[in-house]
Scaffold this active site. Structure first.
Site, mmCIF file in Angstrom:
data_model
loop_
_atom_site.group_PDB
_atom_site.id
_atom_site.type_symbol
_atom_site.label_atom_id
_atom_site.label_comp_id
_atom_site.label_asym_id
_atom_site.label_seq_id
_atom_site.Cartn_x
_atom_site.Cartn_y
_atom_site.Cartn_z
ATOM 1 N N GLU A 183 -5.578 7.515 -1.900
ATOM 2 C CA GLU A 183 -5.850 6.349 -1.060
ATOM 3 C C GLU A 183 -6.625 5.254 -1.797
ATOM 4 O O GLU A 183 -6.406 4.068 -1.549
ATOM 5 C CB GLU A 183 -6.604 6.780 0.195
ATOM 6 C CG GLU A 183 -5.818 7.726 1.092
ATOM 7 C CD GLU A 183 -4.497 7.134 1.579
ATOM 8 O OE1 GLU A 183 -4.249 5.928 1.397
ATOM 9 O OE2 GLU A 183 -3.703 7.902 2.146
ATOM 10 N N HIS B 117 1.937 4.437 -3.051
ATOM 11 C CA HIS B 117 1.849 5.893 -2.931
ATOM 12 C C HIS B 117 3.004 6.607 -3.634
ATOM 13 O O HIS B 117 2.902 7.805 -3.903
ATOM 14 C CB HIS B 117 1.817 6.307 -1.459
ATOM 15 C CG HIS B 117 0.458 6.218 -0.840
ATOM 16 N ND1 HIS B 117 -0.666 6.783 -1.410
ATOM 17 C CD2 HIS B 117 0.044 5.637 0.317
ATOM 18 C CE1 HIS B 117 -1.712 6.558 -0.629
ATOM 19 N NE2 HIS B 117 -1.321 5.861 0.423
ATOM 20 N N HIS C 101 0.836 -1.205 0.000
ATOM 21 C CA HIS C 101 0.000 0.000 0.000
ATOM 22 C C HIS C 101 0.871 1.257 0.000
ATOM 23 O O HIS C 101 0.651 2.181 -0.804
ATOM 24 C CB HIS C 101 -0.912 -0.011 1.231
ATOM 25 C CG HIS C 101 -1.855 1.153 1.308
ATOM 26 N ND1 HIS C 101 -3.175 1.062 0.926
ATOM 27 C CD2 HIS C 101 -1.669 2.445 1.708
ATOM 28 C CE1 HIS C 101 -3.762 2.233 1.081
ATOM 29 N NE2 HIS C 101 -2.865 3.096 1.564
ATOM 30 N N GLU C 102 1.865 1.289 0.874
ATOM 31 C CA GLU C 102 2.702 2.490 0.980
ATOM 32 C C GLU C 102 3.600 2.651 -0.246
ATOM 33 O O GLU C 102 3.850 3.777 -0.690
ATOM 34 C CB GLU C 102 3.542 2.437 2.268
ATOM 35 C CG GLU C 102 2.735 2.313 3.553
ATOM 36 C CD GLU C 102 1.654 3.375 3.708
ATOM 37 O OE1 GLU C 102 1.807 4.481 3.140
ATOM 38 O OE2 GLU C 102 0.647 3.103 4.382
#
Length: 828
Positions: free
Chosen positions: A507, A488, A484-485
């Site tokens: 997000e 980004h 997930h990170e």
């Protein structure tokens, strides 16, 4: 009339007048003092004149300077245009109400030592007609406004960049006269030439930025600090064009400042870090907050020996000893980014060493390259962003499946990091490269932050913060959060939202790509196994979205709350972020979940292969830029024109997904389909066994307690989450069942998502023998435990309420401010 805003309850003001002057580069020179809990030093800001003075259209209207205006005709008729009497910028995360900065209260408020501080004379957001009027030349001095909060500003001065040796090369004419006006113009001309140097001269640019930052002062500037702003003026200067374009600010932070948190790590050693505050970095340094102020930076940070300084920076800094006991760390960034993405962490971190980075990198490159080769055709196009040394134009970077990475943690967690995290990073990086292509950033540090961190993770340029909660219980939660990170880096950092109210652009994409990356990182999984895992995850997210929609304010559920006004510009760039200071907002998941389901729906409609190809195209076209929702949607629908015939349009997506509260209609129709998934069916079977066993135990007498042994199947972590969530719906479970549940699945050894559901079950059933598990969770998993306090209070059980108060009292001193505010509201 000034607007007084409650700093803990209202909207967040963005005060910087970015339409008049736009910061292009920061240089920070700071000392970190753990005894006083203060960071002190100087910051030098280099500006360009804002868009009002740079670019006016032939129709006499001011134009938002974004690179994506031509890609989408859905934008309302020229929404980025306002009359020439106004000044505009592509300001984001804002409510555009034609606000500007009030110029009142400019009297000298310094004390006898000449120091200024954030006093009661808060600069409010007022009507633009009360602002220093830059259209009516000669009436008022121009006022530069920066975002600033909880800072003690000591001095502001103009920097004499013309005094730097060798700077003559940046002047079109070396001729100087004694006229001060020409000297002022020369200084601004030097700054202009310096900030607009070609990308291939970035090293020279950084060198001269450093030299200029050390140049002598050519006079102090008048300034006033308010609750949210720093206002600076130079007597007699009426326009941004003539205002000094290089200024130096001497300041220090305050221990209570909300941009950074002073605490201790898990080993009990002092540390300080930026924790993703709702007010961003304005209590760390004076800055321009709106994303339109894309800037580069350099930072030198001095601290006592024994401390390690980690930061958003392209280089892996090596400390230099200045004198005995004092080390200096230097970082720089050449890719323009919003000031809100600047991140720093200073502590006694230890590097967790890997055995062989080269071997791991080569292994992953081999399986990553074939999938990405076909997409290199996009790299042939010229980048659409402002010029900087872009990795998408670097042949070596385009072939780098795994960028160099390091892991840091408190010494007591180093072994936990070695168990899973260290091995997962190259797998997840390579999976991301396979999916999206070139990594936007050249390296990655991963830091396990203190237990008071209010999230499971946070991504910034070149550095990811992870909560200690992702470490225990196997690699599943650690791997998915890491994915997930990492996502980004592309969505949220390399591509930013032009309007911060469109959080889903960051997000939602990261949540969707988390599943794609994780599927590829688990190289041994078959297509059917991947599909089953993702359908199970979809069901869990559906349940979470349903619960959140039922328990939150409707206006907070809309992904594009400003609808047709999204991305429109205020006059000066000053604006507000709706609900920006609402403490509970940071714990909401609606932007993650609704955004994820929209992207998942589009992927199903277009086909996954075509959809991922469109994502890669979008990345190559818009990296280094700010976007609105329609930029992505228009490009996607252009790639699949046949979908327009079925009624899929940008307007319909806005109507069904982005502009309304509640659960989107298309999603309501899909909600039941995931229950047919094999992994979900398996959980349903296990739940039935537990319920039947519970009923038998409750009916049986003490003499007939011995039952036939029930065989329970082994479940995946996400299956355990679903199992426990389903059992939470049961009114009563007897203690023997709860004891057996914990023993069967070893729930105390599972990851934090599973243990969270276990604690919820313990609280609901008032299972006293496991109250220790709840206490441990609230102490060690603060990123996830906030709403457990509410559940402990709602039952009105004396023991549970005592436990809640006990845990809060122990954690409150170091707890994140927003978390503490929400919990205090539940308890008192």
């Amino acid at each position: 009339m000034e607007a007084q805003l409650d700093p803990m309850k209202d909207d967040l003001p963005l005060m910087a007048n970015t339409s008049y002057m736009l910061v292009k580069h920061y240089i920070l020179d700071l000392d970190v003092d753990f005894q006083s809990k203060v960071i002190e030093g100087i910051i030098v800001l280099f500006f360009e004149t804002g868009s009002r003075y740079r670019k006016t259209s032939s129709t006499g209207k001011e134009v938002c300077q974004s690179q994506f205006d031509e890609t989408c005709k859905i934008r309302a008729s020229e929404p980025c245009h306002v009359p020439v009497t106004k000044v505009s910028a592509c300001s984001s995360k804002t409510e555009y109400n034609d606000f500007a900065i009030c110029g009142k209260g400019e009297e000298d408020t310094s004390d006898k030592n000449g120091n200024h501080s954030n006093k009661e004379q808060a600069s409010g957001i007022s009507s633009s007609k009360d602002c220093c009027d830059i259209e009516n030349h000669g009436k008022k001095d121009f006022l530069l406004v920066l975002d600033c909060c909880d800072l003690s500003v000591l001095k502001v001065e103009e920097v004499d960049v013309a005094a730097v040796s060798g700077i003559e090369k940046f002047t079109r004419s070396a001729k100087l006269t004694d006229v001060s006006k020409e000297l002022e113009n020369l200084r601004n001309q030097i700054v202009h030439e310096l900030v607009t140097l070609p990308a291939d001269r970035w090293k020279e640019q950084l060198y001269y930025f450093t030299c200029c930052s050390q140049a002598p002062s050519c006079g102090e500037l008048l300034f006033t600090t308010g609750t949210w702003s720093l206002e600076i003026r130079k007597p007699g200067i009426k326009t941004p064009t003539d205002f000094p374009h290089a200024i130096r600010i001497w300041y220090k932070t305050k221990p209570e400042g909300r941009s950074i948190t002073w605490t201790t790590d898990q080993s009990g050693r002092p540390c300080v870090y930026t924790m993703g505050s709702p007010i961003n970095n304005r209590a760390l340094f004076p800055c321009q907050e709106p994303p339109v102020a894309l800037s580069t930076w350099q930072a030198s940070v001095r601290t006592a020996a024994g401390f390690v300084v980690l930061m958003s920076g392209e280089n892996s800094a090596e400390p230099v000893q200045l004198r005995e006991g004092i080390l200096s760390w230097y970082y720089y960034v050449t890719m323009p980014m919003p000031a809100s993405t600047f991140t720093i962490a200073v502590g006694c971190w230890q590097e967790v060493k890997q055995q062989s980075f080269t071997a791991a990198m080569q292994t992953n490159i081999e399986f990553s390259l074939p999938s990405s080769q076909a997409d290199f055709r996009w790299h042939e196009e010229i980048c659409g962003h402002v010029e900087y040394p872009c990795r998408f134009q670097n042949p070596a970077a385009r072939l780098q499946a795994v960028i160099p990475y390091r892991v840091f943690a408190p010494c007591c967690l180093m072994e936990h990091c070695k168990e899973h995290l260290l091995q997962l990073i190259p797998q997840c990086l390579s999976a991301a490269y396979t999916t999206l292509g070139t990594h936007p950033f050249s390296r990655l540090d991963v830091l396990i932050v203190p237990s008071n961190f209010s999230s499971l993770g946070m991504a910034s340029p070149h550095i990811i913060f992870l909560s200690q909660s992702v470490l225990p219980g196997g690699g599943h939660l650690c791997g998915t959060r890491l994915c997930h990170e990492i996502a980004h880096a592309w969505f949220g950092l390399a591509i930013g939202a032009c309007d911060w109210t469109e959080e889903w652009l960051s997000e939602g994409f990261a949540t969707y790509l988390e599943d794609v990356f994780w599927a590829k990182a688990q190289q041994q999984l078959s297509h059917d196994e991947v599909k089953a895992q993702q359908e199970l995850k979809a069901l869990l997210r559906w349940r979470r979205l349903r619960d959140e929609v039922q328990n939150s304010e409707e206006e907070l559920q809309v992904l594009r709350p400003k609808k047709e006004s999204t991305g429109e510009l205020s006059e000066s760039g000053a604006s507000i972020v709706k609900h920006g200071l609402k403490a509970e907002k940071i714990f909401m998941q609606v932007h993650y979940l609704k955004g994820y389901f929209l992207l998942r729906s589009l992927a199903r409609t277009t086909g996954e292969a075509s959809y991922l190809a469109s994502l890669r195209k979008f990345v190559h076209k818009f990296h280094g830029q700010l976007v609105l929702s329609q930029d992505f949607l228009c490009m996607l629908l252009e790639d699949i024109p046949e979908q327009k015939e079925s009624g899929l349009t940008v307007e319909s997506i806005f109507q069904n997904w982005l502009d309304t509260s509640g659960i989107p209609k298309p999603l309501l129709e899909e909600g039941e389909t995931w229950k047919e998934c094999q992994l979900v069916q398996q959980v349903s079977g296990e739940v039935a066994k537990w319920i039947q066993t519970n009923q038998r135990i409750r009916k049986s007498s003490k003499k007939k307690r011995k039952q036939d042994e029930v065989i329970f199947q082994k479940l995946l972590p996400d299956q355990l989450v679903l199992l426990l969530e389903t059992l939470l719906e049961e009114k009563t479970l007897c203690p023997r069942i709860l004891q057996s549940l914990e023993k069967t699945y070893q729930l105390r050894e599972q990851d934090a998502e599973v243990r969270h559901r276990w604690c919820e079950l313990v609280v609901k059933q008032k299972y006293v023998p496991a109250y220790g598990d709840v206490e441990k969770f609230l102490r060690e998993d603060q990123a996830m435990g906030v709403y457990l306090y509410g559940e402990l209070m709602v039952n009105e059980d004396a023991k549970q309420q005592e436990l809640a108060h006990k845990c809060f009292a122990a954690a409150r001193e170091h707890m994140d401010v927003s978390s503490a505010s929400v919990v205090a509201e539940m308890l008192f």
